[in-house]
Design an enzyme around this catalytic site. Structure first.
Site, mmCIF file in Angstrom:
data_model
loop_
_atom_site.group_PDB
_atom_site.id
_atom_site.type_symbol
_atom_site.label_atom_id
_atom_site.label_comp_id
_atom_site.label_asym_id
_atom_site.label_seq_id
_atom_site.Cartn_x
_atom_site.Cartn_y
_atom_site.Cartn_z
ATOM 1 N N GLU A 1 -23.475 33.584 33.383
ATOM 2 C CA GLU A 1 -24.786 33.533 32.743
ATOM 3 C C GLU A 1 -25.886 33.020 33.662
ATOM 4 O O GLU A 1 -27.015 33.531 33.631
ATOM 5 C CB GLU A 1 -24.706 32.695 31.466
ATOM 6 C CG GLU A 1 -23.701 33.196 30.445
ATOM 7 C CD GLU A 1 -23.963 34.629 29.993
ATOM 8 O OE1 GLU A 1 -25.061 35.157 30.252
ATOM 9 O OE2 GLU A 1 -23.064 35.225 29.380
ATOM 10 N N GLY B 1 -28.537 37.949 22.146
ATOM 11 C CA GLY B 1 -29.415 39.100 22.294
ATOM 12 C C GLY B 1 -28.695 40.360 22.705
ATOM 13 O O GLY B 1 -29.031 41.453 22.260
ATOM 14 N N HIS C 1 -30.438 41.575 33.028
ATOM 15 C CA HIS C 1 -29.434 40.515 32.853
ATOM 16 C C HIS C 1 -28.053 41.118 32.600
ATOM 17 O O HIS C 1 -27.074 40.772 33.278
ATOM 18 C CB HIS C 1 -29.856 39.636 31.681
ATOM 19 C CG HIS C 1 -28.976 38.448 31.439
ATOM 20 N ND1 HIS C 1 -29.341 37.173 31.762
ATOM 21 C CD2 HIS C 1 -27.740 38.341 30.875
ATOM 22 C CE1 HIS C 1 -28.382 36.330 31.438
ATOM 23 N NE2 HIS C 1 -27.395 37.027 30.873
ATOM 24 N N GLU C 2 -27.967 42.028 31.634
ATOM 25 C CA GLU C 2 -26.664 42.585 31.278
ATOM 26 C C GLU C 2 -26.114 43.486 32.379
ATOM 27 O O GLU C 2 -24.896 43.559 32.577
ATOM 28 C CB GLU C 2 -26.755 43.337 29.954
ATOM 29 C CG GLU C 2 -27.276 42.509 28.778
ATOM 30 C CD GLU C 2 -26.510 41.213 28.559
ATOM 31 O OE1 GLU C 2 -25.286 41.183 28.816
ATOM 32 O OE2 GLU C 2 -27.136 40.225 28.148
ATOM 33 N N GLU D 1 -22.472 42.081 27.533
ATOM 34 C CA GLU D 1 -22.277 42.859 28.766
ATOM 35 C C GLU D 1 -20.988 43.660 28.808
ATOM 36 O O GLU D 1 -20.419 43.861 29.899
ATOM 37 C CB GLU D 1 -22.305 41.914 29.962
ATOM 38 C CG GLU D 1 -21.161 40.893 30.030
ATOM 39 C CD GLU D 1 -21.474 39.567 29.382
ATOM 40 O OE1 GLU D 1 -20.793 38.578 29.689
ATOM 41 O OE2 GLU D 1 -22.398 39.520 28.549
ATOM 42 N N ASN D 2 -20.476 44.159 27.694
ATOM 43 C CA ASN D 2 -19.255 44.964 27.717
ATOM 44 C C ASN D 2 -19.320 45.960 28.868
ATOM 45 O O ASN D 2 -20.320 46.653 29.052
ATOM 46 C CB ASN D 2 -19.098 45.716 26.400
ATOM 47 C CG ASN D 2 -19.344 44.823 25.199
ATOM 48 O OD1 ASN D 2 -18.613 43.884 24.946
ATOM 49 N ND2 ASN D 2 -20.413 45.106 24.464
ATOM 50 N N HIS E 1 -24.362 41.444 34.936
ATOM 51 C CA HIS E 1 -23.020 41.088 34.481
ATOM 52 C C HIS E 1 -21.983 42.155 34.823
ATOM 53 O O HIS E 1 -20.782 41.844 34.878
ATOM 54 C CB HIS E 1 -23.014 40.907 32.961
ATOM 55 C CG HIS E 1 -23.463 39.566 32.496
ATOM 56 N ND1 HIS E 1 -22.995 38.385 33.020
ATOM 57 C CD2 HIS E 1 -24.338 39.206 31.508
ATOM 58 C CE1 HIS E 1 -23.554 37.363 32.393
ATOM 59 N NE2 HIS E 1 -24.383 37.839 31.476
#
Length: 910
Positions: free
Chosen positions: A348, A289, A325-326, A292-293, A329
């Site tokens: 994760e 989806g 979520h990202e 997370e760069n 990260h």
């Protein structure tokens, strides 16, 4: 920075060899320090040229430099300014071995490489995305003309497709990136633009500021006809980067990110360290989806953009979850990175847990832990099967790392973190996380590092509990029995070897005395090697206990927390009402009650918190399907729920009834079951209504859509009539299809469509130019039951009309209703279907189609497909699918007769 001089000489001699260490990792004698990289794409030729200058540190003298490279041609290589005497590529190991003119002594050295690579068609390395614009077509019936953009996706091991590098999580370095972009197009990367250099031919070379020290898989760049909107959150500029004309659809994501950043800065105790944080929404879809760069979170549009005319509440929640979520990260994964892929769950699992924490802070009305329950339930169901694996598992290759992105890693991971936090306390756990962040910032860490930091913050047993649940596969079953009013003081019990003996508190004057026993809950035979000691089969399980009716409002009383470390244990709970184990559902285990105890909870179900109602439903369903209690018990529980019970509970109850209906596919008892399901759900839809009412809240909208989907699937005539009426009125009545039910209504009509209705819906989908609307409408077509029309959908999926980004979704939609038809189609068109898949989908997709079936014959066909098309090291998804098919067949054969008998005892429904 290197000059833009790209080699045109022939590639150096390439000799196959093996250079990877025995465990599939690079030798550890060289560490990269900094990459200075320039890339010039040629999108028309689907190629790019690059030059990279790498500063390295050599720990021990070596004649060679070994680094990762995949699908790259190395045209010129120098080491410390001297031409390399040899370049050896190992295609299988995805490495390049560069031989220096003389051995390299310990210390600082440089490597310069000019190379060429491929622009991929799917989401790995540097890849291109083709998408439709709203520009009028070419007169041949096209709704629009195509446009293209470039993006990168490197996790787990695809940075090596973009540049020669040390492509391992622990090989952190800084990066300075420059990329050539066409005239009028924007380039975006991890860091802000440092300079934008105009070229004589109209192109421009965009130079970005150096990154912090980070892993190679977090590097990112995108180029396209893009626009950017920004907001400030303290000193950080937050941006959304979208294809031109879509920026308004990203407003919710932008506002969400700005609100979350301040909370994360406080929670982690370390401010976000980069000057900007962009969210890049790319067209299309893939096997993931979002990514997370660091400083440049990439997602597909469907997970980041919201069209107010189309967006459901579930879509809003999904965007919030992706953003939260990202962003988590950016600390857990980017600032502190797992040392190797076997600790992927640190990234994760924590981010999955943190998205619920963020939702709880900013949208408590969404009941975030109820929202998280279905995901954790999926993990529990998978964990009960033979094909499960420990959260922390041995990873020997990039292919194995790609397979590790599953429900166990994400959702069992978040469940374990939630359990530990609930056991040690929120403040202590947060303080431990802050210690962990400060200690390992810009470095790498392991699972043990995290929970040692939590224990240092004052937590007891955190490492012990976490270790048990992340290193052992499977899910515990805690059997409970209770005696009310007894004065039987529990005696000290001995846990595992070396554990301190403890006695649970005794309730003065009696209360409820509880006996506990643990075992592994399995739905398939599980072999435990003889060499394992009994203690290796046990968990340290925090068991929250409460009695029902003991609270001030008649709900559950105060909780007692018991740590069950031995095979059996005892606890004492205040109050004498029905006993509830796993009160609050923070524990990762199944609960088995005696028959009278379960009946008492059903009789008092309206006094349970919504999350406990849901937990009781999930556990009774799982145990019923496994034959450890009557399968109808979960249905009795659902039947006992009041129509005005929490909407989230009804949403999940409706979904579970649909699952049971799936077991009945083709069985004579299906009509009776559907009549039962209609009788249970129709009053709930009648209570909340088809249209939003003032004061109902967002959750009701989610439940309304779930009920429409379920009731249409159960052939409820009044639901189908109303859905058809509203769809017909949509052209003239703007209130007929509010966003919250639009997709559910269209899907309901499509599911029961005849040829004329199907053609009308197909025309609607094909004439829509909005990407989000097209995805929804084609997905709805896939729900059609009629096999002949479903075949038309499958044939359509591989045509240019649908495109490769929607095709996989469309095929899976057909598989939900016509699984055997979909399986025959994909196995007859393997190459064409695989052309629509990215790397993360390739080995899972066919298994995903097969697992919808209840036909045991499908297992052999799936295994035959895997033998021909899936590497032996990448068949975890195949094993899971085979287990699920066998499980579904077993439930249908062995459990449904009991449900049939129970249904026959109920009053007749229609």
């Amino acid at each position: 920075m290197l000059k833009i001089v790209l080699a045109t000489t022939a590639s150096l001699c390439l000799i196959p060899t093996v250079s990877l260490a025995a465990n599939g990792r690079l030798p550890g004698n060289i560490s990269p320090l900094h990459y200075d990289l320039t890339v010039i794409p040629n999108i028309e030729a689907s190629t790019f040229a690059g030059e990279v200058h790498i500063d390295i540190d050599v720990a021990t003298a070596t004649p060679t430099v070994v680094l990762n490279a995949e699908s790259l041609s190395l045209d010129r290589v120098t080491i410390d300014g001297n031409p390399a005497t040899g370049v050896t590529l190992d295609k299988g190991g995805q490495t390049a071995t560069l031989t220096a003119a003389s051995p390299l002594p310990p210390g600082h050295h440089t490597v310069d490489i000019a190379y060429r690579g491929q622009i991929e068609k799917s989401a790995r390395g540097l890849f291109q995305l083709e998408y439709a614009t709203d520009v009028p077509g070419n007169g041949k019936g096209d709704a629009s003309v195509p446009a293209r953009m470039l993006s990168t996706q490197f996790e787990a091991g695809d940075a090596r497709r973009f540049l020669p590098c040390w492509d391992e999580p622990s090989a952190k370095a800084t990066f300075t990136l420059s990329i050539m972009a066409p005239q009028g197009q924007m380039a975006v990367s991890n860091m802000p633009v440092k300079a934008d250099e105009a070229m004589a031919d109209g192109r421009h070379l965009v130079h970005f500021q150096p990154t912090p020290r980070m892993s190679s898989y977090l590097l990112f760049v995108a180029v396209g006809d893009l626009e950017r909107a920004t907001a400030k959150a303290g000193d950080v500029e937050i941006g959304v980067v979208v294809r031109r004309g879509s920026v308004d659809k990203a407003r919710f994501a932008l506002e969400t990110a700005a609100a979350i950043l301040a909370r994360y800065n406080d929670y982690f105790g370390t401010p976000y360290p980069l000057p900007k944080l962009d969210f890049i929404a790319t067209p299309g879809a893939g096997g993931f989806g979002a990514m997370e760069n660091w400083g440049a979170i990439m997602s597909f549009e469907k997970d980041m953009l919201l069209d107010p005319a189309l967006a459901t509440e579930k879509a809003r929640q999904r965007v919030f979850q992706v953003v939260a979520h990202e962003m988590a990260h950016q600390w857990f994964g980017d600032l502190v990175t797992m040392a190797w892929w076997d600790d992927l769950w640190l990234n994760e699992g924590f981010a999955s847990w943190m998205e619920a924490k963020a939702m709880d802070a900013l949208h408590p009305d969404w009941s975030p832990w109820l929202v998280a329950m279905p995901a954790m339930e999926r993990a529990k169901r998978l964990d009960a099967r033979a094909a499960t694996h420990p959260v922390v598992q041995t990873i020997n290759s990039v292919a194995e790392a790609d397979e590790a992105f599953d429900d166990i890693t994400y959702d069992k991971g978040q469940a374990v973190i939630r359990m530990v936090e609930a056991t040690v306390g929120e403040t202590v756990f947060r303080d431990g996380v802050r210690r962990y962040m400060k200690r390992h910032a810009y470095g790498n860490a392991t699972t043990r590092d995290l929970f040692k930091a939590v224990e240092e913050a004052g937590a007891k047993d955190a490492l012990r509990i976490a270790t048990d649940f992340i290193t052992k596969p499977g899910i515990p079953l805690v059997s409970v029995s209770a005696t009310c009013g007894a004065d039987d003081s529990p005696k000290p019990h001995k846990g595992r070897k070396g554990a301190k003996e403890t006695a649970p508190a005794v309730v003065a004057g009696g209360g409820t005395q509880v006996s506990l026993r643990q075992a592994r809950f399995a739905t398939e035979p599980v072999t435990i090697p003889d060499q394992y000691h009994l203690s290796d089969r046990l968990w340290a399980i925090p068991v929250p206990l409460a009695t029902v009716g003991g609270g001030a409002s008649g709900g559950t009383g105060s909780q007692t927390h018991s740590l069950l470390t031995a095979l059996t244990g005892k606890a004492a709970v205040p109050g004498c009402g029905p006993l509830l184990a796993n009160a609050g559902q923070t524990g990762y285990f199944r609960t088995a009650y005696t028959e009278p105890a379960f009946k008492a909870l059903v009789d008092h179900v309206d006094r349970l918190a919504p999350i406990d109602q849901l937990g009781l439903m999930y556990d009774s369903a799982a145990l019923g399907e496994a034959g450890q209690m009557a399968m109808s018990d979960s249905l009795s529980l659902i039947r006992a729920l009041r129509p005005d019970a929490d909407p989230s509970v009804w949403e999940q109850a409706a979904d579970y009834l649909r699952d049971v209906d799936g077991y009945y596919a083709g069985k004579p008892g299906q009509a009776a079951f559907r009549a039962f399901a209609r009788g249970v759900l129709a009053p709930v839809l009648s209570t909340i209504g088809w249209d939003p009412q003032p004061g109902q809240g967002d959750k009701v909208g989610l439940t309304r859509a779930a009920l429409i989907r379920a009731l249409s699937g159960f052939d409820a005539p009044e639901t189908l009539t109303e859905a058809e009426r509203r769809l017909a009125a949509d052209g003239t009545d703007p209130t007929a299809l509010p966003p919250g039910i639009r997709l559910a209504v269209i899907t309901a009509v499509a599911q029961h469509a005849d040829a004329a209705t199907f053609d009308r819906l197909h025309t609607l989908a094909s004439s829509t130019t909005d990407a989000l609307a097209r995805r929804q409408l084609y997905g709805a077509l896939g729900a059609v039951r009629d096999p002949a029309l479903a075949q038309k959908v499958l044939d359509l999926s591989l045509t240019p009309e649908v495109g490769t980004t929607i095709a996989p979704q469309l095929i899976l939609a057909v598989a939900d209703t016509n699984p055997d038809l979909a399986w025959r189609f994909v196995t007859a068109h393997v190459d064409a279907v695989e052309a629509t898949l990215d790397q993360m989908q390739r080995y899972e997709f066919f298994a995903g189609v097969a697992r919808r079936s209840s036909d045991p014959a499908r297992i052999g066909e799936l295994n035959a497909y895997a033998e021909a098309h899936v590497p032996a090291t990448a068949r975890q998804g195949v094993a899971k699918a085979a287990g699920e098919i066998a499980y579904r067949a077993k439930v249908a054969q062995e459990r449904l007769p009991q449900v049939d008998g129970w249904l026959a005892t109920l009053p007749a429904t229609h």
